[in-house]
Design a protein around this motif. Structure first.
Motif, PDB file in Angstrom:
ATOM      1  N   SER A   1      43.351  33.282  44.294  1.00  0.00           N
ATOM      2  CA  SER A   1      43.166  31.983  44.950  1.00  0.00           C
ATOM      3  C   SER A   1      43.315  30.810  44.000  1.00  0.00           C
ATOM      4  O   SER A   1      43.187  29.658  44.416  1.00  0.00           O
TER       5      SER A   1
ATOM      6  N   PRO B   1      38.405  25.895  48.225  1.00  0.00           N
ATOM      7  CA  PRO B   1      38.563  27.094  49.067  1.00  0.00           C
ATOM      8  C   PRO B   1      39.316  26.733  50.347  1.00  0.00           C
ATOM      9  O   PRO B   1      39.238  25.606  50.837  1.00  0.00           O
TER      10      PRO B   1
ATOM     11  N   GLY C   1      43.351  31.145  51.889  1.00  0.00           N
ATOM     12  CA  GLY C   1      42.988  31.841  50.661  1.00  0.00           C
ATOM     13  C   GLY C   1      41.889  32.867  50.848  1.00  0.00           C
ATOM     14  O   GLY C   1      41.832  33.867  50.128  1.00  0.00           O
ATOM     15  N   ALA C   2      41.013  32.628  51.835  1.00  0.00           N
ATOM     16  CA  ALA C   2      39.881  33.539  52.067  1.00  0.00           C
ATOM     17  C   ALA C   2      40.218  34.664  53.035  1.00  0.00           C
ATOM     18  O   ALA C   2      39.375  35.543  53.276  1.00  0.00           O
TER      19      ALA C   2
ATOM     20  N   THR D   1      36.216  30.095  44.998  1.00  0.00           N
ATOM     21  CA  THR D   1      37.393  30.963  45.095  1.00  0.00           C
ATOM     22  C   THR D   1      37.287  32.239  44.257  1.00  0.00           C
ATOM     23  O   THR D   1      37.727  33.298  44.723  1.00  0.00           O
TER      24      THR D   1
ATOM     25  N   ASP E   1      37.756  36.001  45.878  1.00  0.00           N
ATOM     26  CA  ASP E   1      38.669  37.021  45.351  1.00  0.00           C
ATOM     27  C   ASP E   1      37.925  38.304  44.990  1.00  0.00           C
ATOM     28  O   ASP E   1      38.421  39.412  45.225  1.00  0.00           O
TER      29      ASP E   1
END
Length: 471
Positions: free
Chosen positions: A139, A145, A149-150, A346, A350
């Motif tokens: 990310s 965030p 990305g999540a 982030t 990850d």
């Protein structure tokens, strides 16, 4: 086989547990204790020597850690079949003994406020994955965030929840949070409205329910319970007299009693919730991936909110939790989370994605659950004869105190013996009457020997209530 060894103590100056250690070592040196001999149980030796069981347990623990004795769960303590490593002589010996004593003191004080997970490889795996994230963060490390990305982390949570009876849901329904308590607050914020909302809770319940409600200035209404959970008539009566918007509950593993709400009772409570348009928020943090009944989100998909986290099965340190809204309410929950904190950091997102999809994760979780069960069974064996509620796969016990003890006094006496437990008073509203009971969480972060010694000290208190409180 057992032994007829009859020890005597040197009653000179110094701690009594060191005198017990010297007596056992002396017995081994003279041949009175031979390799493989079984030592007397802690309570029996304490009675013979007229000292406390905790003193004997400390001596057994130190000798086990040094290799002189061998402790076997369910069988007892034995003289080790192999000679221990010779201890250093001269000035160095003092340092070794001081180190052992410090280690023992750490274990002597056993915290049972909250469950402490057994170490089954989670820490090593998390360190490894953190290093991978640091080297190649998917990310990035210079951006806010984002939902995109999540997505891998949300997909990992869906995998983690495979088998949990919640009805239809996908990664887009998952809202990540900073632990279960944060997820609870997000759900409350997404639901509550109006000037004087009320949240219904079990009369004995997790204190975090009340604290979250108080932060949002909502009234908290405790509901009467029986062996199956909240009584439907009590819920209906409260709904008639208050602007009840949320029923917050832990039906799978009730905190603090470890109880379980059967499906028939859950359906009765759903009927009341539908009649008065009450949302149901289910805290499922203690379900250790062992399914017994459908969640409220499955039973009432239009009003069931689901809350859980990784704290009780992997680690509480990461503060990774998640919430799932009922059908049609995901945008409300997502909006609250984004306004609240923009999302998890982030690197944590990850890590979550890597951790929950790792090939070892299911085995680690299962080993953690089984590790808890060993400690629970040991505590139940020691406390046999007392009114203890417990269940396999639940990392705490609920002890109803015998005549002569009140919960607050018992907790104070336990703390004086190096054991910290929670009084029933912590699980009721401020003006409610608490039962004479305590919750003992499993501390699998200490050795089983140390944990058993702590439970033995509690047993000693139960066996000998103070005269001023006896009846």
């Amino acid at each position: 086989m057992g032994t007829i060894w009859q020890p005597s103590l040197d009653h000179g100056q110094g701690p009594k547990y060191k005198a017990v250690i010297a007596a056992i070592r002396g017995g081994i040196e003279t041949g009175a204790l031979k390799e493989g001999d079984k030592l007397p149980p802690v309570r029996d030796l304490a009675w013979t020597l007229q000292i406390t069981p905790g003193t004997v347990a400390r001596a057994y623990t130190m000798l086990t850690e040094s290799g002189t004795l061998l402790a076997e769960v369910g069988r007892g303590t034995f003289v080790a079949s192999k000679a221990p490593t010779p201890e250093p002589e001269g000035p160095i010996e003092i340092d070794v003994i001081a180190h052992q004593s410090q280690k023992l003191d750490d274990h002597y004080n056993v915290n049972m406020f909250s469950p402490h997970l057994p170490s089954r490889g989670q820490a090593s795996l998390i360190r490894k994955l953190l290093a991978e994230v640091a080297q190649e963060p998917p990310s990035g490390i210079m951006h806010y965030p984002s939902r995109i990305g999540a997505q891998p982390a949300r997909e990992a949570v869906v995998r983690w929840l495979t088998g949990t009876p919640m009805g239809a849901f996908g990664q887009s329904d998952i809202v990540l949070s900073h632990g279960g308590q944060h997820a609870l607050l997000l759900a409350f914020q997404a639901i509550l409205h109006g000037r004087r909302p009320a949240i219904l809770i079990e009369e004995l319940s997790y204190p975090g329910f009340r604290r979250a409600a108080e932060l949002l200035r909502a009234d908290v209404i405790p509901l009467a319970m029986d062996a199956d959970g909240v009584i439907p008539e009590a819920m209906e009566e409260a709904a008639k007299n208050h602007d009840a918007q949320i029923f917050c509950t832990s039906p799978e593993v009730h905190n603090p009693t470890g109880g379980f709400t059967p499906v028939a009772r859950r359906n009765e409570l759903v009927r009341v919730a539908r009649k008065y348009d009450i949302q149901i928020v289910e805290d499922d943090c203690y379900r250790m991936r062992v399914e017994r009944a459908p969640t409220y989100r499955m039973l009432a998909p239009e009003r069931g909110w689901y809350i859980s986290s990784l704290a009780k099965i992997l680690t509480p340190a990461l503060r990774i939790g998640f919430a799932i809204a009922p059908e049609g309410r995901t945008p409300d929950l997502r909006r609250v989370a984004e306004y609240n904190c923009f999302g998890l950091a982030t690197p944590l997102i990850d890590l979550c994605a890597k951790l929950l999809t790792h090939p070892q994760i299911d085995t680690l979780a299962e080993n953690t659950r089984q590790g808890f069960n060993v400690y629970v069974q040991s505590a139940v064996n020691i406390l046999g004869g007392y009114d203890v509620s417990w269940r396999a796969n639940v990392p705490y016990l609920w002890l109803r105190l015998p005549h002569g003890w009140r919960a607050g006094a018992f907790c104070q006496a336990a703390e004086a013996q190096g054991v910290q437990i929670r009084s029933a008073e912590e699980f009721v509203s401020r003006d409610a009457r608490a039962p004479h009971a305590v919750r003992m969480a499993v501390n699998a972060g200490v050795s089983l020997e140390s944990y058993e010694a702590a439970i033995l000290r509690l047993r000693q208190l139960l066996d000998n209530p103070p005269e001023q409180l006896s009846v």
